[in-house]
Structures are given as structure tokens and as C-alpha cells.
Design an enzyme around this catalytic site. Structure first.
Site, short mmCIF file in Angstrom:
data_model
loop_
_atom_site.label_atom_id
_atom_site.label_comp_id
_atom_site.label_asym_id
_atom_site.label_seq_id
_atom_site.Cartn_x
_atom_site.Cartn_y
_atom_site.Cartn_z
N SER A 164 0.86 -1.22 0.43
CA SER A 164 -0.16 0.11 -0.28
C SER A 164 1.17 1.27 0.02
O SER A 164 1.10 2.39 -0.56
CB SER A 164 -0.73 0.17 1.21
OG SER A 164 -2.30 -0.75 1.05
N GLN A 194 -9.25 2.86 -0.30
CA GLN A 194 -9.06 2.68 -1.82
C GLN A 194 -9.95 3.35 -2.32
O GLN A 194 -9.31 4.64 -2.90
CB GLN A 194 -9.18 1.64 -2.69
CG GLN A 194 -8.14 0.41 -2.65
CD GLN A 194 -8.22 -0.57 -3.25
OE1 GLN A 194 -9.62 -1.09 -3.62
NE2 GLN A 194 -6.91 -1.51 -2.90
N ASP A 238 -6.57 -7.82 4.57
CA ASP A 238 -6.21 -9.01 4.14
C ASP A 238 -5.49 -10.38 4.12
O ASP A 238 -5.36 -10.80 3.16
CB ASP A 238 -5.14 -8.14 3.28
CG ASP A 238 -5.60 -6.82 2.02
OD1 ASP A 238 -6.92 -7.07 1.28
OD2 ASP A 238 -4.81 -6.16 1.73
N GLY A 272 -6.14 -3.39 -7.74
CA GLY A 272 -7.23 -2.13 -7.62
C GLY A 272 -6.48 -1.25 -6.74
O GLY A 272 -7.46 -0.39 -6.82
C1 S3P Z 1 -5.45 -1.32 0.32
C2 S3P Z 1 -7.03 -1.49 0.61
C3 S3P Z 1 -7.58 -2.22 0.50
C4 S3P Z 1 -6.86 -3.87 0.89
C5 S3P Z 1 -6.10 -3.76 -0.98
C6 S3P Z 1 -5.03 -2.12 -0.54
C7 S3P Z 1 -5.04 0.22 -0.16
O1 S3P Z 1 -9.26 -2.72 -0.08
O2 S3P Z 1 -7.80 -5.25 0.69
O3 S3P Z 1 -4.98 -4.80 -0.24
O4 S3P Z 1 -3.62 0.02 0.17
O5 S3P Z 1 -5.69 1.13 0.31
P1 S3P Z 1 -10.13 -1.56 0.01
O6 S3P Z 1 -9.45 -0.64 0.28
O7 S3P Z 1 -10.82 -1.75 -1.06
O8 S3P Z 1 -10.63 -2.42 1.69
#
Ligand code: S3P
Length: 445
Positions: free
Chosen positions: A27, A174, A323, A101
Site C-alpha cells: 500500500s 482505496q 487482507d 485494485g
Molecule cells: C488497500 C486497501 C484495501 C486492501 C488492499 C490494499 C490500499 O482494499 O484490501 O489490498 O492500499 O488502499 P479496500 O480499500 O478495497 O478495502
């Protein structure tokens, strides 16, 4: 060698031992590249995660005219020559986010405000994942985003943006970070309310680039754009990824006679829900040498084997361990009692439907699991193994099943595991160093 993306993992022959340095946080690596690219000046980054996800983010900025110099062959240190908030150039091709994502959703916030149009896409898993959760608030800010059913590929027609107050129905870093990135370009204030706090790396990193951000007593996040990011005078140091550390912490907890130490792991409280869950299950985790790196706490974690028992996961812990549930399921399948997880529907829209895929894999290996729309009950016991399971291209399912296999009665063959390179390219050699029984199948199946 990773020939066909199949892992073979089997019972560990003895306890794990050793001291490991885990690669950088995924992240934070994404956010460091993004902010450094949009800043005025040059930023040095150390501890970067050279996984496919973060390299996709770096490649997008290169495609938009940002110069990135890699300072070592491992691609963990780099120099980013920021172009300023308004210095990106229109890419000549589709911007590919691969499996990530975080890359695609955060980039949507940045791209929505550019004076050009572009197309964002990703692999077959990412093309199924919901983008409406970011497209809708961005549209409220003035963005123009088009794409069938709001799924990738999406065309982003750059537009002027204005601040909004967004109340998110899901605790998602996210979504929050996408809006904060768009807020850097917006006229007026941008504020966000979340149902529960999600990881706050964006909020912690923005001030390092000269952009202040406030979180008030009601947990509302406020951003008033200053119109400029400035490269920090000190390098950005990225701590080791707690989500990667978790696999080895679970393995060492499960395998008798294990004693391992994982160095300088990120201790952000919004990321260490897995440590609370594992400790509540009886695991023996000891923190040593706590210190602060940048704006984040880090510590070494020492883990010794301890018999685990099941717990009911507190819903407040779910976002902080979002996660790590595949690894928690692996632990629960070998613990005593019934592990109960609720209010975790988000797991169904990750790199795979993690409730369904993990339940199917563990059931095949001999576990007893009852699935619910928002979670599962995992009845702990023993795992027979001796089966082939499908990780469905989900890195965390593949690594979690490799951990579970260490305590199975015989090998588990894990198909569609090649995506381990998205978050933890060195998982197999590091696991072997600790004494885990895991290797890539060298035969194309
Ligand atoms: C992340 C947020 C999480 C996590 C992903 C990384 C990030 O997702 O599952 O692996 O770096 O902001 P969500 O925001 O969909 O919960």
C-alpha cells in the site's frame, strides 16, 4: 522456477527457524510513487516493493512522462523526478493496472482531473471488480468516466473537479484515497466519512509532501488542496509489509518447535488486526525494537509455536485485517474450536471471492467450513491434504494454502498461484529459508 504457476506445498519436516527481512509494504509503495510523481522535485524511495502491482503503478507514471531511475537491480530503491500536480502527459496507450485494485482505484482519482482523456484497464480478475464505488463519488466531484457497467476498461475524460463531502458505505482505503487524490485537484474542501476507519497511509504520507490533512473528532477527514506537492528533503523509507509477514507468523504459530523473527514490520494499528486476532487465538507474538520510520511505527515480531484456539472475530477488527483472512482461515482450520467471521462481505470482491475460494480449497484439503454471505464458520481440526486446489489467480489464497499445507498430512498442489509475484515475489525462497516445505512445480501441467 515458476513454470506453470503451480506450487507444491507439503508437511513441514521440522519447526521453522530464522530471522527474515520481509519486502516493503504494498500500500505504501503505491502511494509513495504516486505522490513522488505528482510532487515538484526529486524524491528518493527506499524499501519499495518490486511486486507486479507496484511496478504497474510506476509504469503508468513513466507512460505519462515521469522519469524513474532504479537505484539497484532488486528495484527496491528508486529516484522519482516529480513533474508537479499539473505536469503529467497524455499517455499514448491504454494504462494497464494488471491485477492491482489499489493502482487502478487511486489512479482514477488522479486521472479524473487531468487535462486529457485516457483508458484504464487490468487483467481478467480486475475487470470483474467493482469500480462504481470510486466512479460515483468522482462523478459527484465533476469527473467524466465511462465504461460498460462501470467495470474496466474505463475511459476517463479529464475534467475540472470540485470538493464534496462523501459518506462511504464501506470502510475502504482505496475509495478514501481515490477521493483524497482527486481532492488534491479540487476547488474547495473535500471531506470523507467512513463507517469504520480504514488504513490511513495516504493521510500519513500527504504531509511529508507538504499537503496537510485533518481528521476531526468525528473521524471525518478534511482536505483543502494547497495546489502543490513538494518532494520531501529526506528519502521515503517504506516499512516491511505486515500483510506478507502474516503468512510466516501463521506458519510459525502452527508448526511445532518454530521460533522465528520478522524484522521491521509495519505496525500501523489499522493494519495489524491480524496480530490481535492471532494473539486472541493464543499465538505467541512478541514485539521488539519498536521505532518510527517516516510517519509509521515499525517493530520486529518474534513468533514461537503455540497451540491455537478459535475465536469470534470482532467486526471492528475486520477492516484492520481485511487482507489477512485467507491466512486466518488457514490458521482456523488447524485450531481448536469454531472460528466465526461476520461482517466481512468485502472479502467477496477482492482478487477473488475469498470466502468462497478459501472455503472450497480448505474443504478439499479436509476442513469443515460453513459459508455465509458475510463470512464463515471454520471448524478447526486436521487437514488431510493429498489434493489439488485452485488459487484462482489470487496471491493471498495461494500463500495461505501453502501455509496450511505445512500442517497437512500430505502435499497440497496449488494451481493458478503465479500471481504471488503481485505482492510477494520472494515468498517461495524466503519460506524455504525458514524451513517451510514449498516449491514451484517445474512441470508444465
Ligand atoms: C488497500 C486497501 C484495501 C486492501 C488492499 C490494499 C490500499 O482494499 O484490501 O489490498 O492500499 O488502499 P479496500 O480499500 O478495497 O478495502
Amino acid at each position: 522456477m515458476n513454470v506453470g504457476g503451480t506450487l507444491i506445498a507439503g508437511p513441514a519436516s521440522s519447526g521453522l527457524s530464522g530471522t527474515l527481512t520481509i519486502p516493503g509494504d504494498k500500500s505504501m509503495s503505491h502511494r509513495a510513487i504516486m505522490l513522488a510523481s505528482l510532487a515538484d522535485g526529486i524524491t528518493d524511495i527506499h524499501g519499495f516493493l518490486p511486486g507486479d502491482d507496484c511496478l504497474a503503478t510506476a509504469q503508468m507514471f513513466v507512460a505519462m512522462g515521469v522519469r524513474i531511475d532504479w537505484l539497484n537491480d532488486e528495484k527496491t530503491s528508486l529516484k522519482v523526478y516529480g513533474v508537479g500536480l499539473h505536469g503529467l502527459k497524455k499517455p499514448t496507450d491504454i494504462l494497464e493496472a494488471g491485477n492491482s485494485g489499489t493502482c487502478v482505484r487511486l489512479m482514477m482519482g488522479i486521472l479524473a482531473a487531468q487535462p486529457f482523456d485516457c483508458v484504464l484497464s487490468g487483467d481478467s480478475s480486475l475487470q470483474k471488480r467493482p469500480m462504481k464505488r470510486v466512479a460515483d463519488p468522482l462523478r459527484k466531484m465533476g469527473a467524466n468516466i465511462t465504461g460498460e457497467h462501470d467495470l474496466l476498461p474505463l475511459t476517463i475524460h479529464g475534467s475540472p473537479l470540485h470538493g464534496i463531502h462523501h459518506t462511504s458505505k464501506i470502510a475502504s482505503a482505496q475509495v478514501k484515497s481515490c477521493i483524497l487524490f482527486a481532492g488534491l485537484y479540487a476547488q474547495g474542501e473535500t471531506t470523507i466519512t467512513e463507517p469504520r476507519p480504514s488504513r490511513d497511509h495516504t493521510e500519513r504520507m500527504l504531509p511529508l509532501f507538504g499537503q496537510s490533512i485533518d481528521v476531526d473528532t468525528q473521524c471525518v477527514i478534511h482536505l483543502q488542496a494547497t495546489g502543490k506537492l513538494t518532494a520531501p528533503t529526506e528519502p521515503i523509507y517504506i516499512p516491511a509489509d505486515p500483510s506478507s509477514a502474516c503468512f510466516f507468523a501463521v506458519a510459525a504459530s502452527l508448526i511445532p518447535d518454530s521460533q522465528i523473527t520478522l524484522k521491521s514490520i509495519g505496525m500501523n494499528p489499522l493494519r495489524n488486526g491480524w496480530q490481535r486476532i492471532l494473539s486472541d487465538m493464543g499465538a505467541d507474538l512478541t514485539l521488539q525494537h519498536s521505532t518510527i520510520v517516516g510517519k509509521e511505527e515499525v517493530a520486529d515480531i518474534h513468533i514461537s509455536h503455540q497451540r491455537l484456539h478459535a475465536i469470534d472475530v470482532h467486526p471492528a477488527d475486520v477492516p484492520d485485517a481485511i487482507d489477512e483472512f485467507p491466512a486466518m482461515f488457514a490458521a482456523a482450520s488447524l485450531a481448536e474450536g469454531t472460528f466465526k467471521l461476520t461482517e466481512a462481505t468485502e472479502l467477496r470482491v477482492k482478487e477473488s471471492d475469498r470466502i468462497a475460494v478459501m472455503s472450497t480449497a480448505l474443504r478439499l484439503a479436509g476442513a469443515d467450513i460453513e459459508e455465509f454471505p458475510d463470512g464463515a464458520h471454520v471448524l478447526g481440526g486436521t487437514l488431510k491434504g493429498g489434493v489439488t486446489i485452485d488459487a484462482h489467480g489470487d496471491h493471498r489464497i495461494a500463500m495461505s494454502m501453502a501455509v496450511a499445507a505445512q500442517c497437512a498430512e500430505s502435499d497440497i498442489c496449488i494451481k493458478n498461484a503465479a500471481t504471488i509475484t503481485t505482492s510477494f515475489p520472494d515468498f517461495v525462497p524466503l519460506a524455504q529459508l525458514l524451513g517451510m516445505n514449498v516449491h514451484w512445480d517445474e512441470v508444465e501441467r
